[in-house]
Structure formats: C-alpha cells, structure tokens
Scaffold this active site. Structure first.
Site, PDB file in Angstrom:
ATOM      1  N   LYS A 194      -0.892  -9.660   3.250  1.00  0.00           N
ATOM      2  CA  LYS A 194      -0.113  -9.104   4.370  1.00  0.00           C
ATOM      3  C   LYS A 194      -1.019  -8.238   5.235  1.00  0.00           C
ATOM      4  O   LYS A 194      -1.775  -7.416   4.719  1.00  0.00           O
ATOM      5  CB  LYS A 194       1.077  -8.285   3.854  1.00  0.00           C
ATOM      6  N   GLU A 245       9.268  -4.106  10.287  1.00  0.00           N
ATOM      7  CA  GLU A 245       9.628  -2.787   9.742  1.00  0.00           C
ATOM      8  C   GLU A 245      10.185  -1.896  10.849  1.00  0.00           C
ATOM      9  O   GLU A 245       9.532  -1.717  11.898  1.00  0.00           O
ATOM     10  CB  GLU A 245       8.383  -2.141   9.088  1.00  0.00           C
ATOM     11  N   ASP A 274      -0.845  -6.395   0.085  1.00  0.00           N
ATOM     12  CA  ASP A 274      -1.117  -5.687   1.341  1.00  0.00           C
ATOM     13  C   ASP A 274      -2.606  -5.456   1.532  1.00  0.00           C
ATOM     14  O   ASP A 274      -3.257  -4.902   0.637  1.00  0.00           O
ATOM     15  CB  ASP A 274      -0.478  -4.288   1.226  1.00  0.00           C
ATOM     16  N   ASP A 278       0.837  -1.203   0.000  1.00  0.00           N
ATOM     17  CA  ASP A 278       0.000   0.000   0.000  1.00  0.00           C
ATOM     18  C   ASP A 278       0.876   1.260   0.000  1.00  0.00           C
ATOM     19  O   ASP A 278       0.376   2.379  -0.034  1.00  0.00           O
ATOM     20  CB  ASP A 278      -1.021  -0.006   1.151  1.00  0.00           C
ATOM     21  N   SER A 279       2.219   1.062  -0.032  1.00  0.00           N
ATOM     22  CA  SER A 279       3.142   2.178  -0.282  1.00  0.00           C
ATOM     23  C   SER A 279       2.831   2.811  -1.628  1.00  0.00           C
ATOM     24  O   SER A 279       3.300   3.913  -1.920  1.00  0.00           O
ATOM     25  CB  SER A 279       4.595   1.690  -0.255  1.00  0.00           C
ATOM     26  N   GLU A 312      -1.161  -5.820   8.781  1.00  0.00           N
ATOM     27  CA  GLU A 312      -0.509  -5.144   9.903  1.00  0.00           C
ATOM     28  C   GLU A 312      -1.251  -5.518  11.193  1.00  0.00           C
ATOM     29  O   GLU A 312      -2.445  -5.795  11.166  1.00  0.00           O
ATOM     30  CB  GLU A 312      -0.543  -3.623   9.691  1.00  0.00           C
TER      31      GLU A 312
HETATM   32  O1  KIV Z   1       3.539  -1.040   1.576  1.00  0.00           O
HETATM   33  C1  KIV Z   1       4.696  -1.450   1.507  1.00  0.00           C
HETATM   34  O2  KIV Z   1       5.390  -1.283   0.494  1.00  0.00           O
HETATM   35  C2  KIV Z   1       5.257  -2.176   2.632  1.00  0.00           C
HETATM   36  C3  KIV Z   1       6.734  -2.253   2.685  1.00  0.00           C
HETATM   37  C4  KIV Z   1       7.270  -0.974   3.189  1.00  0.00           C
HETATM   38  C5  KIV Z   1       7.186  -3.403   3.452  1.00  0.00           C
HETATM   39  O3  KIV Z   1       4.544  -2.606   3.491  1.00  0.00           O
END
Ligand code: KIV
Length: 272
Positions: free
Chosen positions: A120, A189, A91, A52-53, A122
């Site tokens: 993924k 992280e 994510d 989600d970056s 959190e």
């Molecule tokens: O969203 C993302 O790219 C991430 C990385 C920073 C691990 O979670």
C-alpha cells in the site's frame, strides 16, 4: 461452495474484483502479530493490513512518520504466519518510496521476506510511474487517497479531505490515473461519503474506505480501535465492538457481519 471451503481458499486480487462485481462488501482489519492474524483469519476476514498505524498502537508514537522498513518487515513476517485465507497487504512506510529504486527494493522485501500479497502506497497521480513499475514487476498495489497520515505536515493536520470541488476533482483524477497505472485496490481515508461513492462508482478496482461512508466496496479499521484498547483519541469513524459483544472473537465476527450487511458504518461514523 460451503463456507469452510470458501474460507480455506486464499483471497486474491481476482476474489476482490469478483466481490465488487457481485456487490459483496470486503472486510479488512489491521493486524501486527501472529495471534491476532490467526484470529482474524479464522473469523473470515477478507484482507489483513499490516499498517504503519503500528507506530501509534504498538510503539506509542504520535504519528506514523518514524516507522521504519525493518519494523514493518518484522511485523509483516509474524502476521503472515497466521494467515491461510486472507490477502495480506503491507504499508510502505514514510520515505520507503522516496525514489523508484528504493521503493522497488522495499516492496520486493515485503513480497520476498514477508510473503505479502500487495503493498500500500500513499500518494496521488504523482505515484503513477512507481505504480506502473511495481505492476510491471508483478507487485500488486493498493493506492491510498484522502487523508494520508504520512503527509500530515503537508496537509496541516489530520483532516477530512476532498470537501471542496477542486480537491474532490483532484481526487477523482488521482484515482483514475492510479487505476490506469495498474493499482489493484484503492483505499480512501476520511473522505465525505458522496465523494467516496463517486470514486467507488468510477473505479473498476475495489475501493475500501475508512471514514469514507458505507458506499465503498469495503471497509477497513484499526484492530485495536474496534477492541477499545487504542490509547488516546478514537476517531469518529471507528466503533468499539467490545462494548456490545464482550469477547475479541465475537467483536471481530460482528465487525465482519456489519460490514457485509452494510450496517457499519452508520451515519454517526460518516462525514458528509
Ligand atoms: O496504517 C494503517 O493502519 C492504515 C489504515 C488506517 C487504513 O493505513
């Protein structure tokens, strides 16, 4: 087995566990489109993360919080078309896991519509029930501990996590709980290297770090950071490979080589 045979075989959760078992480092990068996905896959990356970056590096937002499920699904679909070898992790964006029912439906979309191999999430031990449910349904989970950007307002900023004994012990416990619940991978992280090392030693599942030192079982970075094209602040734990290699393909190859040979991350990329 030849390198080419190895590269055409799909990476699975078993491959990652075997790599941890024999001490071979796992190399992971983010991708958001088919061209970069293909390039990473050809270079021999083990894991591709649709992070989600993308909120920051694609959309110009100042956090990951506004990123939606539909946006993630769009990027997941195009990335998956470029992969033949790498394992695809996606994510779960902010609020997509607000209830177990929502999370199951959304993780199901990633698996069915995008062809994701893993989702993924959190969150710490509070995600136990959800990880158990996803595991029961056959959806592999990567847990994400340490700095959790979706909780930035609760954490009071983007800070290294687990610096004091109490928060370090909590992270060690969170990792145990999530592994027992069925998580297949753990991402750390911004964690001090000594704690990341302990977490990697105590976990049977592979541990991938970003800003977590060199003693984890693998590394992940944001692709645009290693290519020097991210806008704004570049974190201490990242490295611009374009400065030394001069081409995108070479930069990605060099990143993979440095992860495998444990020359990345170096001391200057590490919190201790
Ligand atoms: O969203 C993302 O790219 C991430 C990385 C920073 C691990 O979670």
């Amino acid at each position: 087995m030849s390198t080419q045979q190895k590269q055409t075989r799909r990476v699975t959760i078993n491959t990652l566990r075997e790599m941890k078992g024999r001490g071979e480092k796992i190399a992971c990068l983010t991708a958001y489109d088919v061209s970069f996905a293909q390039l990473l896959d050809h270079a021999g990356i083990d894991v591709v993360l649709v992070g989600d970056s993308l909120g920051m590096v694609i959309q110009g937002l100042n956090s990951t919080i506004p990123v939606t499920m539909d946006e993630m699904v769009y990027h997941g679909k195009v990335v998956s078309r470029g992969l033949r070898h790498a394992l695809l992790v996606m994510d779960m964006p902010f609020m997509s896991d607000a209830s177990t029912a929502q999370a199951v439906a959304n993780a199901g979309r990633f698996m069915k519509e995008c062809g994701a191999n893993m989702v993924k999430l959190e969150g710490g031990a509070d995600q136990r029930e959800l990880v158990e449910t996803l595991t029961r349904l056959g959806i592999p989970v990567c847990a994400h501990l340490g700095l959790q950007p979706q909780r930035v307002h609760k954490l009071g900023g983007y800070k290294v996590q687990g610096r004091d004994t109490e928060s370090a012990d909590k992270m060690l416990n969170d990792a145990r709980v999530l592994e027992q619940a069925g998580a297949d991978l753990l991402l750390l992280e911004c964690v001090p290297d000594a704690l990341a090392r302990k977490l990697s030693e105590q976990s049977k599942i592979p541990v991938i770090g970003i800003g977590a030192g060199s003693q984890t079982d693998g590394q992940v970075l944001v692709l645009y950071d290693i290519l020097g094209i991210s806008v704004g602040h570049i974190p201490k734990f990242s490295k611009n490979y374009m400065l030394q290699s001069g081409s995108i393909q070479q930069s990605v190859k060099q990143y993979i080589e440095e992860v495998k040979s444990v020359s990345f991350p170096a001391a200057e990329h590490t919190f201790n």
